[in-house]
Scaffold this motif. Structure first.
Motif, PDB file in Angstrom:
ATOM      1  N   PRO A 133       0.802  -1.227   0.000  1.00 58.74           N
ATOM      2  CA  PRO A 133       0.000   0.000   0.000  1.00 58.74           C
ATOM      3  C   PRO A 133       0.835   1.276   0.000  1.00 58.74           C
ATOM      4  N   PHE A 134       2.084   1.189   0.460  1.00 56.68           N
ATOM      5  CA  PHE A 134       2.958   2.363   0.483  1.00 56.68           C
ATOM      6  C   PHE A 134       3.763   2.511  -0.807  1.00 56.68           C
ATOM      7  N   ALA A 135       3.665   1.535  -1.715  1.00 58.14           N
ATOM      8  CA  ALA A 135       4.466   1.554  -2.938  1.00 58.14           C
ATOM      9  C   ALA A 135       3.977   2.645  -3.888  1.00 58.14           C
ATOM     10  N   GLU A 136       4.904   3.225  -4.626  1.00 53.62           N
ATOM     11  CA  GLU A 136       4.581   4.210  -5.644  1.00 53.62           C
ATOM     12  C   GLU A 136       4.554   3.592  -7.036  1.00 53.62           C
ATOM     13  N   ASP A 137       5.102   2.402  -7.155  1.00 57.12           N
ATOM     14  CA  ASP A 137       5.145   1.709  -8.431  1.00 57.12           C
ATOM     15  C   ASP A 137       5.421   0.236  -8.173  1.00 57.12           C
ATOM     16  N   GLY A 138       4.995  -0.613  -9.091  1.00 56.59           N
ATOM     17  CA  GLY A 138       5.362  -2.022  -9.071  1.00 56.59           C
ATOM     18  C   GLY A 138       5.646  -2.444 -10.489  1.00 56.59           C
ATOM     19  N   GLY A 139       6.926  -2.436 -10.858  1.00 49.82           N
ATOM     20  CA  GLY A 139       7.294  -2.709 -12.242  1.00 49.82           C
ATOM     21  C   GLY A 139       8.215  -3.904 -12.370  1.00 49.82           C
ATOM     22  N   GLU A 140       8.141  -4.545 -13.541  1.00 46.96           N
ATOM     23  CA  GLU A 140       8.948  -5.742 -13.784  1.00 46.96           C
ATOM     24  C   GLU A 140      10.420  -5.395 -14.020  1.00 46.96           C
ATOM     25  N   GLU A 141      11.269  -6.374 -13.752  1.00 50.13           N
ATOM     26  CA  GLU A 141      12.669  -6.329 -14.150  1.00 50.13           C
ATOM     27  C   GLU A 141      13.033  -7.726 -14.659  1.00 50.13           C
ATOM     28  N   PRO A 142      13.084  -7.912 -15.978  1.00 51.60           N
ATOM     29  CA  PRO A 142      13.350  -9.239 -16.544  1.00 51.60           C
ATOM     30  C   PRO A 142      14.836  -9.584 -16.454  1.00 51.60           C
ATOM     31  N   HIS A 179      10.070   1.630  -9.147  1.00 51.52           N
ATOM     32  CA  HIS A 179      10.925   2.518  -9.924  1.00 51.52           C
ATOM     33  C   HIS A 179      10.632   3.994  -9.682  1.00 51.52           C
ATOM     34  N   VAL A 180       9.405   4.310  -9.290  1.00 53.79           N
ATOM     35  CA  VAL A 180       9.094   5.709  -8.971  1.00 53.79           C
ATOM     36  C   VAL A 180       9.872   6.136  -7.726  1.00 53.79           C
ATOM     37  N   MET A 181       9.891   5.289  -6.722  1.00 56.08           N
ATOM     38  CA  MET A 181      10.650   5.604  -5.512  1.00 56.08           C
ATOM     39  C   MET A 181      12.132   5.753  -5.821  1.00 56.08           C
ATOM     40  N   GLU A 182      12.667   4.818  -6.611  1.00 56.66           N
ATOM     41  CA  GLU A 182      14.088   4.892  -6.951  1.00 56.66           C
ATOM     42  C   GLU A 182      14.407   6.162  -7.729  1.00 56.66           C
ATOM     43  N   ARG A 183      13.499   6.577  -8.603  1.00 59.24           N
ATOM     44  CA  ARG A 183      13.731   7.763  -9.424  1.00 59.24           C
ATOM     45  C   ARG A 183      13.784   9.044  -8.586  1.00 59.24           C
ATOM     46  N   ARG A 184      13.113   9.050  -7.453  1.00 58.94           N
ATOM     47  CA  ARG A 184      13.127  10.254  -6.613  1.00 58.94           C
ATOM     48  C   ARG A 184      14.542  10.605  -6.181  1.00 58.94           C
ATOM     49  N   SER A 210      13.521   0.692  -2.606  1.00 58.48           N
ATOM     50  CA  SER A 210      12.767   0.306  -3.796  1.00 58.48           C
ATOM     51  C   SER A 210      12.882  -1.179  -4.096  1.00 58.48           C
ATOM     52  N   LYS A 211      13.921  -1.823  -3.567  1.00 58.96           N
ATOM     53  CA  LYS A 211      14.151  -3.237  -3.842  1.00 58.96           C
ATOM     54  C   LYS A 211      13.475  -4.165  -2.835  1.00 58.96           C
ATOM     55  N   LEU A 212      13.009  -3.656  -1.723  1.00 58.29           N
ATOM     56  CA  LEU A 212      12.386  -4.493  -0.695  1.00 58.29           C
ATOM     57  C   LEU A 212      10.947  -4.817  -1.101  1.00 58.29           C
ATOM     58  N   ARG A 213      10.843  -5.691  -2.070  1.00 53.30           N
ATOM     59  CA  ARG A 213       9.568  -6.073  -2.656  1.00 53.30           C
ATOM     60  C   ARG A 213       9.547  -7.584  -2.886  1.00 53.30           C
ATOM     61  N   PHE A 214       8.394  -8.088  -3.234  1.00 50.99           N
ATOM     62  CA  PHE A 214       8.282  -9.488  -3.609  1.00 50.99           C
ATOM     63  C   PHE A 214       9.016  -9.734  -4.931  1.00 50.99           C
ATOM     64  N   CYS A 215       9.150 -10.996  -5.303  1.00 54.88           N
ATOM     65  CA  CYS A 215       9.784 -11.330  -6.576  1.00 54.88           C
ATOM     66  C   CYS A 215       9.345 -12.728  -6.986  1.00 54.88           C
ATOM     67  N   SER A 216       9.718 -13.112  -8.203  1.00 47.35           N
ATOM     68  CA  SER A 216       9.404 -14.441  -8.700  1.00 47.35           C
ATOM     69  C   SER A 216      10.548 -14.920  -9.583  1.00 47.35           C
ATOM     70  N   TYR A 217      10.738 -16.230  -9.640  1.00 47.99           N
ATOM     71  CA  TYR A 217      11.730 -16.800 -10.544  1.00 47.99           C
ATOM     72  C   TYR A 217      11.291 -18.213 -10.919  1.00 47.99           C
ATOM     73  N   ALA A 233      11.037   2.489 -18.015  1.00 52.04           N
ATOM     74  CA  ALA A 233      11.931   3.413 -18.714  1.00 52.04           C
ATOM     75  C   ALA A 233      11.339   3.882 -20.040  1.00 52.04           C
ATOM     76  N   ASP A 234      10.356   3.136 -20.562  1.00 50.85           N
ATOM     77  CA  ASP A 234       9.676   3.527 -21.798  1.00 50.85           C
ATOM     78  C   ASP A 234       8.365   4.256 -21.523  1.00 50.85           C
ATOM     79  N   GLY A 235       8.175   4.693 -20.291  1.00 49.31           N
ATOM     80  CA  GLY A 235       7.000   5.485 -19.960  1.00 49.31           C
ATOM     81  C   GLY A 235       5.790   4.685 -19.532  1.00 49.31           C
ATOM     82  N   MET A 236       5.933   3.372 -19.352  1.00 51.39           N
ATOM     83  CA  MET A 236       4.820   2.536 -18.916  1.00 51.39           C
ATOM     84  C   MET A 236       4.798   2.464 -17.390  1.00 51.39           C
TER      85      MET A 236
END
Length: 332
Positions: free
Chosen positions: A160-169, A197-202, A210-217, A291-294
């Motif tokens: 709920p505190f996140a500003e963005d949730g974006g993929e990193e392949p 990524h919004v938090m990191e961009r600040r 910004s990295k303390l998030r869930f992930c998948s592999y 990075a492409d505006g999405m």
């Protein structure tokens, strides 16, 4: 050889080898970690250990297991506190320009761009040292323990505190620490490192947050050496339609650091060499939809595909639990 962990028809854990769309069950093991520790003890490769154990009479339809969300991450630990998720950044050619592009809306913060380019250049100059030499340190980050890992096909929670949730392949290295306190790489997997990524961009100093998030592999673990040149595709779907798609490159030919250099700078720390522990280490990327505006929305699906790793990794973005109220810390 491509390996998976899954829940069988009895809802018990099993290890399987993927051949086309069939999963063959390995005898005598219920986890890839157990298989790896057995191979270390016997001084076998993972493939040799599988050959020694052989297969049971049970086999499964791979597509069915994926559709029913029965496929687990391809390496884990029964105690999530002993599974470490970490990664490195600015490791791929082009990753510095991607990072700078993320910071373009923060042009007054010159240090964020300058430090990014400086660290990237260190990698270009000294990220692939000669055998026996120590190369430049990469950017390093901690994501969490095994509790932040979601299985393939399931949701990636958006806090709920996140500003963005974006993929990193990315490609992730999968490791088990042996009884001799040495790290053993058992293979590689596709990964969605998933960051804010919004938090990191600040400010680039917010990278750790910004990295303390869930992930998948996964879903598959590929054994052996990583090919030097890999081409994959990252997609973002909304309401079933692809709204962004881009090629991403990996493998050492497309990196400014060697894998051995990245591994050295992670496992040089003694606290990461405790016997039996599991490590999942993301190697970085130069491709982000952000990075492409999405900007991903709840309900969007991430898909990361690379033919060498079998079935693509898919996860949807979803809401998570309520935020911890301010002042919730209790004094004893």
């Amino acid at each position: 050889m491509n390996v998976i962990q899954f829940e069988n028809q009895h809802d018990q854990r099993a290890v399987g080898i993927v051949e086309n769309n069939t999963v063959k069950c390995v005898n005598g093991v219920e986890s890839v970690r157990d298989l790896a520790l057995m191979a270390i003890k016997n001084q076998f490769s993972l493939e040799q250990q599988v050959q020694q154990l052989g297969y049971s009479d049970e086999s499964y339809d791979y597509s069915f297991l994926l559709a029913e969300l029965k496929v687990l991450p391809p390496l884990d630990h029964p105690d999530t506190a002993h599974c470490f998720i970490s990664g490195t950044g600015l490791t791929h050619l082009g990753s510095a320009s991607t990072r700078d592009k993320m910071h373009q809306q923060n042009l007054n913060d010159a240090a964020s761009v300058t430090d990014t380019m400086r660290m990237f250049q260190w990698g270009v100059e000294k990220g692939k040292p000669a055998a026996g030499d120590v190369g430049a340190q990469p950017e390093w980050f901690y994501k969490g323990d095994g509790s932040i890992v979601v299985r393939p096909g399931t949701d990636l929670p958006l806090p709920p505190f996140a500003e963005d949730g974006g993929e990193e392949p990315e490609i992730a290295g999968l490791y088990v620490i042996g009884p001799d306190s040495k790290p053993y790489r058992i293979g590689f997997a596709l990964g969605n490192e998933y960051s804010d990524h919004v938090m990191e961009r600040r400010n680039y100093l917010y990278l750790a947050h910004s990295k303390l998030r869930f992930c998948s592999y996964g879903p598959e673990l590929r054994t052996g050496e990583l090919p030097n040149h890999l081409v994959g595709t990252s997609r973002l779907r909304r309401d079933g339609e692809v709204i962004w798609e881009k090629e991403f490159l990996s493998g050492e030919d497309n990196m400014c650091h060697s894998l051995s250099n990245l591994e050295y700078h992670h496992f040089k720390y003694q606290q990461f060499l405790k016997p039996g522990d599991v490590h999942i280490h993301y190697f970085g990327t130069a491709t982000l939809s952000f990075a492409d505006g999405m900007q991903a929305q709840v309900g969007d699906e991430f898909e990361i595909e690379m033919k060498e790793f079998g079935h693509p990794l898919k996860n949807k973005l979803a809401h998570t639990q309520p935020e911890l109220p301010i002042g919730s810390v209790i004094t004893l």
